[in-house]
Each structure stands twice: as structure tokens, then as C-alpha cells.
Design an enzyme around this catalytic site. Structure first.
Site, short mmCIF file in Angstrom:
data_model
loop_
_atom_site.label_atom_id
_atom_site.label_comp_id
_atom_site.label_asym_id
_atom_site.label_seq_id
_atom_site.Cartn_x
_atom_site.Cartn_y
_atom_site.Cartn_z
N CYS A 223 -13.89 4.87 -3.72
CA CYS A 223 -12.46 4.56 -4.15
C CYS A 223 -11.75 3.86 -3.02
O CYS A 223 -10.92 2.64 -3.78
CB CYS A 223 -11.82 6.03 -4.00
SG CYS A 223 -9.94 5.86 -4.41
N CYS A 224 -11.89 3.74 -1.72
CA CYS A 224 -11.32 2.63 -0.99
C CYS A 224 -11.82 1.55 -1.20
O CYS A 224 -11.31 0.34 -1.11
CB CYS A 224 -11.70 3.17 0.63
SG CYS A 224 -10.72 4.50 1.24
N CYS B 39 -3.15 6.65 1.86
CA CYS B 39 -2.84 7.37 0.45
C CYS B 39 -2.37 8.59 0.43
O CYS B 39 -2.90 9.40 1.39
CB CYS B 39 -3.83 6.93 -0.40
SG CYS B 39 -4.43 5.19 -0.46
N CYS C 91 -5.14 11.48 0.42
CA CYS C 91 -6.09 11.41 1.56
C CYS C 91 -5.39 11.60 2.99
O CYS C 91 -5.80 11.31 4.00
CB CYS C 91 -7.02 10.33 1.71
SG CYS C 91 -7.84 10.04 0.07
N CYS D 221 -11.21 3.06 6.19
CA CYS D 221 -11.09 2.91 4.61
C CYS D 221 -12.12 1.96 4.23
O CYS D 221 -12.78 1.69 3.23
CB CYS D 221 -9.77 2.37 4.17
SG CYS D 221 -9.39 0.96 4.93
S1 SF4 Z 1 -7.40 6.57 1.00
FE1 SF4 Z 1 -8.13 7.97 -0.69
S2 SF4 Z 1 -6.70 7.38 -2.49
FE2 SF4 Z 1 -6.62 5.72 -0.88
S3 SF4 Z 1 -8.11 4.22 -1.38
FE3 SF4 Z 1 -9.15 5.36 -0.07
S4 SF4 Z 1 -10.08 7.26 -1.05
FE4 SF4 Z 1 -8.62 6.31 -2.61
#
Ligand code: SF4
Length: 428
Positions: free
Chosen positions: A130-131, A212, A215, A238
Site C-alpha cells: 500500500c505504501c 495516513c 495507520c 513507509c
Molecule cells: S501509511 Fe497506511 S494507508 Fe498510508 S500508504 Fe502506508 S499502508 Fe497505505
């Protein structure tokens, strides 16, 4: 057969390395954050540097320094699509309060979101990926145009950042500047108070390190401020601050720069496939064609940049459908007398129009390089010392008349000079 020199671009002057990152850190060890930032943005990396900010709980400190040094510097904010609404408001608040005139919002590629995170819940199952698609990829694409960038990281934040210097040299020869490296929690708070900086709206609610929304959690009194990030997971960063090896960036020794590309030896962002690797999760890895064919769905669902390794016996035709998935294709040349790799390269370039990096791996010898280049190979992993020296000196011999010309620019042997001139005019 006529022999002459081939015009490789001379090795790129290693400007950043020449500056001596160690000396730089020594010189600025005692300097305050503003002095480090000023040195980086007005002298060292003038007009070739960007600021990256999360607009989190501590971001106002670095951004206030930026406003003092040059409010027109480009400041990048990664709008992941997952931020608190308060953070988006805070971007606008700080921008106006500090008079920053060049704040740029970076968003993930909608195609990546549609492909890898259509429901928006990837953070639950695979936060690294996701990151990667929401932060690392958009930032990498943008930051590639700069010789360096400035971050707000500090030593006290995590154990891994405990050795953070003011200046880092990344494997791809970019300078990362960390003006706040030596700031402690108390320094940050004192700076904010002294300059009357607006707080992030969530700070008063107990958030100390703000990323985010899914998280980030509130931290308890006395708890590590970053404990609220990815709580319960073995994840501290991240990914945008990882060097290719996942550690704080450090200078790469010249002998470890094994990839010859664009006229210079550079650190290789890719690694070779290793036993036990998982095709669904590897990153920056050349996945053997056989493994890819046996695990096609997993490889295609893997969101990380990867490459493909083609061995002499592999049939390019069987790989043709997904070539665009791979940022790099490595063709193996295990023996001097084995010419199958040349055919693979020509098929990739001429028939399948492969646009990514095409590289030769194996014991690449000096005499092979010009022939490989004729087939479209533009990068070489070189361990052979004589080849390395020849490439470093910018000189290799090659032929300029061919029994079997490739493409439209090569001149067939026996061609009369006046016909050659006509052909050259046509292709000019
Ligand atoms: S901090 Fe969480 S929601 Fe944001 S990009 Fe990374 S995994 Fe995704």
C-alpha cells in the site's frame, strides 16, 4: 573490415561523491538546521533540490526553515488518498501561514490503485505494498529529476534513524539532506513555541506522529511518539526513506557499482533471484523466466518493480504477453560462444518493441559489448576487470561495416562510399 572507436559517453563525473559526503557531514556537524538547509539549497544543490513533507505533527519546523531560506522551493506532499481530513486542511494552513508558494501534491497513479487496491483496503493486508503504490512510486517518479531532497527525519524518532547524518548519499547518487537530524523532541517543541507555529489539529487530541488515517493511532503519555504508526505491525517506515537495501543510505564503494549504464558505473537497484524468494512479494529482483511462467498470476499481482531474467534456453515468444510488466530484462550470457542471448535481445527490441531497460548479465567481456549494443542491450553488469577498465576509459573498438546489418543505420560491407552517403542522408 574497418575498425574504429565507438563513442560511449565519457563516464559521468561523480560530482556528488567528489563533494565528499563524509567531509560535508564533518563540516556541518555543529551547524543548526537552518544552516544545513541553507547550505544544501543555495550552494550544494542549488536549483536541483526538493523538500518532502508529510505535513504531520512536527512538519512545521522544517517548513518554517524552508520559508526563511527560500519560500519558492518545491515542497512535495504525498496525498495518498488515505489522510485525515485535518491533515489536508493543515497543508493549506501552513502554506498560507508560512507563505510557501510552491507546495505540490503528489497522488498515486489511478491505474495502480484500480489494479492493486480497488477496494482501498490494501493497508489491512499488505501495508508495505500500500505504501509502495501510494507513496514510494509517486515520489520516486518525481524525485528522479532532482540531485537531492530534504527530509524532516530526526535521530530520536526510531532506532533505525539513530545514526542519521545531516547528509546521506543514496545508492543512486542523490543527496538526502536531514537538517533536523539532531533535533530532539524538546527542540522541536521549543522551536514551534518560539516561532508561534500552528499545530496540526490532531496534536491536541493525542496524535504525535501523524500519517495516513488507517495507520495512525493516538499515543499514550510517555509512549514513543512513533508507536502510533502501524501499531502492532513490524513496520517502522513507509518505504520512501529506504535505500535499495532497506537501510539508511550510505555511500556505495566504487567496486560495488557494477551496472554500466548511460556511460557510467552505478549501484545496481536490482538483485538476482535467490532460493526461497517469493514471486508474489520480491522487489527489484530479476525473476527467472521459468519462475515467472510457473507463477504468472502471483508475479503480475506483485505491486513492486521487478525484472525478468532470460536464460539462453528460454523462448522469448512464451514471455511476450507481459513484457511491459518488467522494468528491466536481464539476458544471461553464461559462455562467450553462446549466441542465443543476442537473438533474444533482438526479438525483444525488434519484434516485441520492449521499451524497458535491457541488460546483459554474466561474464560480460569487452569484445561482446559492441555486439550487445547492436542488439539493443544498453546496460551491462560487469565484473570482468578488463571490461570495466575499457568502459571506464570510454573507449572500445567496434566494426562499422557489417555482413549482417541490424536496423537501418548499419552499413553493409562492400557498400560503395557514394551509396553509403545517400543511405546516411536518407536516415538523417
Ligand atoms: S501509511 Fe497506511 S494507508 Fe498510508 S500508504 Fe502506508 S499502508 Fe497505505
Amino acid at each position: 573490415m574497418a575498425l574504429n572507436s565507438v563513442a560511449f559517453a565519457p563516464p559521468r563525473p561523480d560530482k556528488l561523491r567528489a563533494l565528499g559526503i563524509m567531509a560535508l557531514n564533518g563540516m556541518f556537524d555543529e551547524m543548526d538546521g537552518v544552516a544545513v538547509l541553507r547550505q544544501a539549497t543555495t550552494d550544494l544543490l542549488k536549483d536541483d533540490v526538493a523538500i518532502v513533507s508529510s505535513f504531520g505533527a512536527d512538519s512545521s519546523v522544517l517548513l518554517h526553515m524552508v520559508a526563511q531560506v527560500d519560500p519558492t522551493l518545491p515542497v512535495y506532499f504525498l496525498e495518498t488518498g488515505k489522510h485525515f481530513a485535518e491533515t489536508l486542511d493543515y497543508v493549506r494552513t501552513l502554506e498560507a501561514h508560512l507563505g510557501l508558494t510552491n507546495v505540490r501534491w503528489l497522488r498515486p497513479d489511478p491505474k495502480d490503485i484500480a489494479r492493486f487496491d480497488p477496494k482501498g483496503d490494501l493497508w489491512e493486508t499488505d501495508p508495505d505494498s500500500c505504501c509502495h503504490i501510494r507513496k514510494t512510486e509517486p515520489l520516486d517518479a518525481e524525485i528522479a529529476q532532482y540531485a537531492g531532497w530534504v527530509t524532516g527525519r530526526k535521530r530520536y524518532q526510531t532506532k533505525e534513524r539513530g545514526v542519521l547524518p545531516h547528509f546521506e548519499l543514496t545508492s543512486d547518487d542523490r543527496i538526502k539532506v536531514n537538517p533536523l537530524a539532531y533535533f530532539g523532541d524538546a527542540d522541536v517543541n521549543a522551536y514551534k513555541t518560539k516561532h508561534g507555529l500552528p499545530e496540526h489539529p490532531l496534536f491536541a487530541k493525542g496524535y504525535r506522529s501523524i500519517g495516513c488515517a488507517p495507520c495512525t493511532t493516538i499515543v499514550a503519555e510517555g509512549e514513543d511518539p512513533r508507536a502510533g504508526r502501524w501499531r502492532g505491525l513490524n513496520k517502522k517506515e513507509c518505504g520512501i526513506h529506504f535505500d535499495f537495501n532497506g537501510a539508511i543510505a550510505k555511500p556505495v564503494a566504487a567496486e560495488d557499482k557494477t551496472l554500466f549504464k548511460d556511460g557510467a558505473f552505478i549501484a545496481d537497484p536490482f538483485r538476482a533471484w535467490a532460493e526461497g524468494d517469493d514471486p508474489a512479494t520480491v522487489r527489484y529482483t530479476h525473476i527467472p523466466a521459468k519462475v515467472y511462467l510457473e507463477n504468472r498470476d502471483a508475479v503480475l499481482a506483485n505491486p513492486h518493480p521487478n525484472g525478468l531474467l532470460i536464460a539462453p534456453a528460454d523462448k522469448v515468444e512464451t514471455l511476450a504477453n507481459d513484457l511491459g510488466r518488467f522494468a528491466s530484462i536481464a539476458i544471461s550470457f553464461p559462455a562467450f560462444g553462446d549466441g542465443r542471448g543476442y537473438s533474444s535481445a533482438r526479438l525483444l527490441v525488434e519484434r516485441y518493441k520492449y521499451q524497458g531497460e535491457l541488460r546483459a548479465v554474466g561474464d560480460v567481456l569487452m569484445d561482446q559489448v559492441p555486439l550487445m549494443r547492436r542488439c539493443g542491450i544498453e546496460a551491462f553488469v560487469v565484473t570482468h576487470q578488463a571490461t570495466r577498465k575499457a568502459l571506464e576509459s570510454g573507449q572500445l573498438t567496434t566494426v562499422n561495416l557489417f555482413y549482417q546489418p541490424v536496423g537501418v543505420t548499419e552499413v553493409p560491407v562492400g557498400t560503395r562510399p557514394f551509396l553509403r552517403r545517400a543511405a546516411e542522408t536518407e536516415t538523417a
